[in-house]
Design a protein around this motif. Structure first.
Motif, PDB file in Angstrom:
ATOM      1  N   PHE A  21     -22.299  24.794 -11.114  1.00 37.65           N
ATOM      2  CA  PHE A  21     -19.959  23.810 -11.284  1.00 37.65           C
ATOM      3  C   PHE A  21     -19.556  24.765 -10.772  1.00 37.65           C
ATOM      4  O   PHE A  21     -18.575  24.399 -11.403  1.00 37.65           O
ATOM      5  CB  PHE A  21     -19.895  23.978 -12.681  1.00 37.65           C
ATOM      6  CG  PHE A  21     -21.035  23.009 -13.734  1.00 37.65           C
ATOM      7  CD1 PHE A  21     -21.421  21.597 -13.919  1.00 37.65           C
ATOM      8  CD2 PHE A  21     -22.589  23.745 -14.133  1.00 37.65           C
ATOM      9  CE1 PHE A  21     -22.335  20.847 -14.189  1.00 37.65           C
ATOM     10  CE2 PHE A  21     -23.150  23.368 -15.273  1.00 37.65           C
ATOM     11  CZ  PHE A  21     -23.384  22.232 -15.105  1.00 37.65           C
ATOM     12  N   SER A  22     -19.514  25.075  -9.602  1.00 35.33           N
ATOM     13  CA  SER A  22     -18.021  25.661  -8.402  1.00 35.33           C
ATOM     14  C   SER A  22     -17.124  25.332  -8.485  1.00 35.33           C
ATOM     15  O   SER A  22     -16.137  25.158  -8.713  1.00 35.33           O
ATOM     16  CB  SER A  22     -18.665  26.310  -7.240  1.00 35.33           C
ATOM     17  OG  SER A  22     -19.483  25.569  -6.540  1.00 35.33           O
ATOM     18  N   THR A  23     -17.471  23.482  -8.282  1.00 37.17           N
ATOM     19  CA  THR A  23     -16.547  23.059  -7.668  1.00 37.17           C
ATOM     20  C   THR A  23     -15.480  22.878  -9.255  1.00 37.17           C
ATOM     21  O   THR A  23     -13.871  23.141  -9.028  1.00 37.17           O
ATOM     22  CB  THR A  23     -16.626  21.629  -8.025  1.00 37.17           C
ATOM     23  OG1 THR A  23     -17.277  21.790  -6.467  1.00 37.17           O
ATOM     24  CG2 THR A  23     -15.907  20.233  -6.919  1.00 37.17           C
ATOM     25  N   ILE A  27     -11.502  24.560 -10.800  1.00 35.63           N
ATOM     26  CA  ILE A  27     -10.482  23.509 -10.605  1.00 35.63           C
ATOM     27  C   ILE A  27      -9.673  23.805 -12.277  1.00 35.63           C
ATOM     28  O   ILE A  27      -9.179  24.292 -12.550  1.00 35.63           O
ATOM     29  CB  ILE A  27     -10.265  21.877 -10.873  1.00 35.63           C
ATOM     30  CG1 ILE A  27     -11.258  21.438  -9.706  1.00 35.63           C
ATOM     31  CG2 ILE A  27      -9.477  21.069 -11.593  1.00 35.63           C
ATOM     32  CD1 ILE A  27     -11.799  19.729  -9.337  1.00 35.63           C
ATOM     33  N   VAL A  28     -10.305  24.284 -13.087  1.00 47.75           N
ATOM     34  CA  VAL A  28     -10.173  24.750 -14.308  1.00 47.75           C
ATOM     35  C   VAL A  28      -9.730  25.791 -14.299  1.00 47.75           C
ATOM     36  O   VAL A  28      -8.904  26.140 -15.385  1.00 47.75           O
ATOM     37  CB  VAL A  28     -11.450  24.703 -15.323  1.00 47.75           C
ATOM     38  CG1 VAL A  28     -11.335  24.999 -16.278  1.00 47.75           C
ATOM     39  CG2 VAL A  28     -11.984  23.080 -15.565  1.00 47.75           C
ATOM     40  N   GLU A  29      -9.987  27.099 -13.212  1.00 42.05           N
ATOM     41  CA  GLU A  29      -9.957  28.072 -13.618  1.00 42.05           C
ATOM     42  C   GLU A  29      -8.285  28.504 -13.269  1.00 42.05           C
ATOM     43  O   GLU A  29      -7.381  29.360 -13.176  1.00 42.05           O
ATOM     44  CB  GLU A  29     -10.496  29.377 -12.350  1.00 42.05           C
ATOM     45  CG  GLU A  29     -10.631  29.279 -10.661  1.00 42.05           C
ATOM     46  CD  GLU A  29     -12.116  30.584 -10.222  1.00 42.05           C
ATOM     47  OE1 GLU A  29     -11.841  31.361 -10.918  1.00 42.05           O
ATOM     48  OE2 GLU A  29     -11.457  30.144  -9.249  1.00 42.05           O
ATOM     49  N   LYS A  30      -7.552  27.482 -12.266  1.00 45.04           N
ATOM     50  CA  LYS A  30      -6.337  27.473 -12.290  1.00 45.04           C
ATOM     51  C   LYS A  30      -5.056  26.673 -13.483  1.00 45.04           C
ATOM     52  O   LYS A  30      -3.616  27.163 -13.446  1.00 45.04           O
ATOM     53  CB  LYS A  30      -6.375  26.515 -10.703  1.00 45.04           C
ATOM     54  CG  LYS A  30      -6.896  27.395  -9.792  1.00 45.04           C
ATOM     55  CD  LYS A  30      -6.708  25.493  -8.927  1.00 45.04           C
ATOM     56  CE  LYS A  30      -6.956  26.242  -7.675  1.00 45.04           C
ATOM     57  NZ  LYS A  30      -7.603  24.789  -6.332  1.00 45.04           N
ATOM     58  N   ASP A  50      -7.565  15.385 -12.336  1.00 44.27           N
ATOM     59  CA  ASP A  50      -8.897  16.445 -12.080  1.00 44.27           C
ATOM     60  C   ASP A  50      -9.400  17.625 -13.095  1.00 44.27           C
ATOM     61  O   ASP A  50     -10.444  18.383 -13.324  1.00 44.27           O
ATOM     62  CB  ASP A  50      -8.960  17.684 -10.783  1.00 44.27           C
ATOM     63  CG  ASP A  50      -8.125  15.676  -9.273  1.00 44.27           C
ATOM     64  OD1 ASP A  50      -9.295  15.325 -10.035  1.00 44.27           O
ATOM     65  OD2 ASP A  50      -8.352  16.269  -8.311  1.00 44.27           O
ATOM     66  N   MET A  51      -8.261  18.775 -14.289  1.00 47.24           N
ATOM     67  CA  MET A  51      -8.451  18.772 -14.491  1.00 47.24           C
ATOM     68  C   MET A  51      -8.928  18.287 -15.404  1.00 47.24           C
ATOM     69  O   MET A  51      -9.739  19.513 -15.972  1.00 47.24           O
ATOM     70  CB  MET A  51      -6.950  19.509 -14.947  1.00 47.24           C
ATOM     71  CG  MET A  51      -7.275  20.816 -16.294  1.00 47.24           C
ATOM     72  SD  MET A  51      -8.080  22.444 -15.161  1.00 47.24           S
ATOM     73  CE  MET A  51      -6.288  22.573 -14.139  1.00 47.24           C
ATOM     74  N   THR A  55     -13.374  19.552 -16.434  1.00 40.09           N
ATOM     75  CA  THR A  55     -13.230  20.723 -18.033  1.00 40.09           C
ATOM     76  C   THR A  55     -14.299  20.072 -19.390  1.00 40.09           C
ATOM     77  O   THR A  55     -15.414  20.622 -19.609  1.00 40.09           O
ATOM     78  CB  THR A  55     -11.680  21.035 -18.974  1.00 40.09           C
ATOM     79  OG1 THR A  55     -11.103  20.999 -17.947  1.00 40.09           O
ATOM     80  CG2 THR A  55     -12.215  21.380 -20.568  1.00 40.09           C
ATOM     81  N   GLU A  56     -14.507  18.850 -18.809  1.00 38.97           N
ATOM     82  CA  GLU A  56     -15.240  17.643 -19.715  1.00 38.97           C
ATOM     83  C   GLU A  56     -16.601  18.308 -18.964  1.00 38.97           C
ATOM     84  O   GLU A  56     -17.368  18.072 -20.063  1.00 38.97           O
ATOM     85  CB  GLU A  56     -15.172  16.116 -19.412  1.00 38.97           C
ATOM     86  CG  GLU A  56     -13.349  15.850 -20.813  1.00 38.97           C
ATOM     87  CD  GLU A  56     -13.491  13.867 -20.236  1.00 38.97           C
ATOM     88  OE1 GLU A  56     -13.637  13.749 -19.080  1.00 38.97           O
ATOM     89  OE2 GLU A  56     -12.587  13.898 -20.979  1.00 38.97           O
ATOM     90  N   THR A  57     -16.501  17.890 -18.106  1.00 42.18           N
ATOM     91  CA  THR A  57     -17.963  18.023 -17.609  1.00 42.18           C
ATOM     92  C   THR A  57     -18.418  19.572 -17.541  1.00 42.18           C
ATOM     93  O   THR A  57     -19.772  20.156 -18.674  1.00 42.18           O
ATOM     94  CB  THR A  57     -17.664  18.120 -15.687  1.00 42.18           C
ATOM     95  OG1 THR A  57     -17.654  16.578 -15.073  1.00 42.18           O
ATOM     96  CG2 THR A  57     -19.157  18.646 -14.908  1.00 42.18           C
ATOM     97  N   LEU A  58     -17.086  20.695 -17.323  1.00 49.69           N
ATOM     98  CA  LEU A  58     -17.840  22.146 -18.059  1.00 49.69           C
ATOM     99  C   LEU A  58     -18.507  22.115 -19.616  1.00 49.69           C
ATOM    100  O   LEU A  58     -19.208  22.611 -20.036  1.00 49.69           O
ATOM    101  CB  LEU A  58     -17.241  23.391 -17.920  1.00 49.69           C
ATOM    102  CG  LEU A  58     -16.927  23.123 -16.006  1.00 49.69           C
ATOM    103  CD1 LEU A  58     -15.423  24.077 -16.292  1.00 49.69           C
ATOM    104  CD2 LEU A  58     -17.751  24.005 -15.987  1.00 49.69           C
TER     105      LEU A  58
END
Length: 63
Positions: A21-23, A27-30, A50-51, A55-58
């Motif tokens: 889940f690097s992509t 995004i989330v780490e920002k 996008d955020m 987040t939902e994917t993770l």
């Protein structure tokens, strides 16, 4: 302030996130909780979407 990189290290799923889940993580780490104090419209709608999507994917990956 929340340090998401440190929280990820403590979570025990760092390798899974980075390998699968690097992509989404990039995004989330920002995320910055201080954004909530900026005027509405300070960020593009697509950036917010996008955020949320990342987040939902993770979150769903670890249910």
């Amino acid at each position: 302030m929340h340090d998401l990189v440190t929280l990820l290290k403590f979570s025990g799923v760092t390798e899974k996130i980075r390998n699968h889940f690097s992509t989404e993580w990039s995004i989330v780490e920002k995320w910055n909780p201080e954004i909530r104090y900026k005027p509405i419209g300070s960020h593009a709608r697509q950036t917010a979407q996008d955020m949320l999507t990342s987040t939902e994917t993770l979150v769903n990956a670890f249910k």
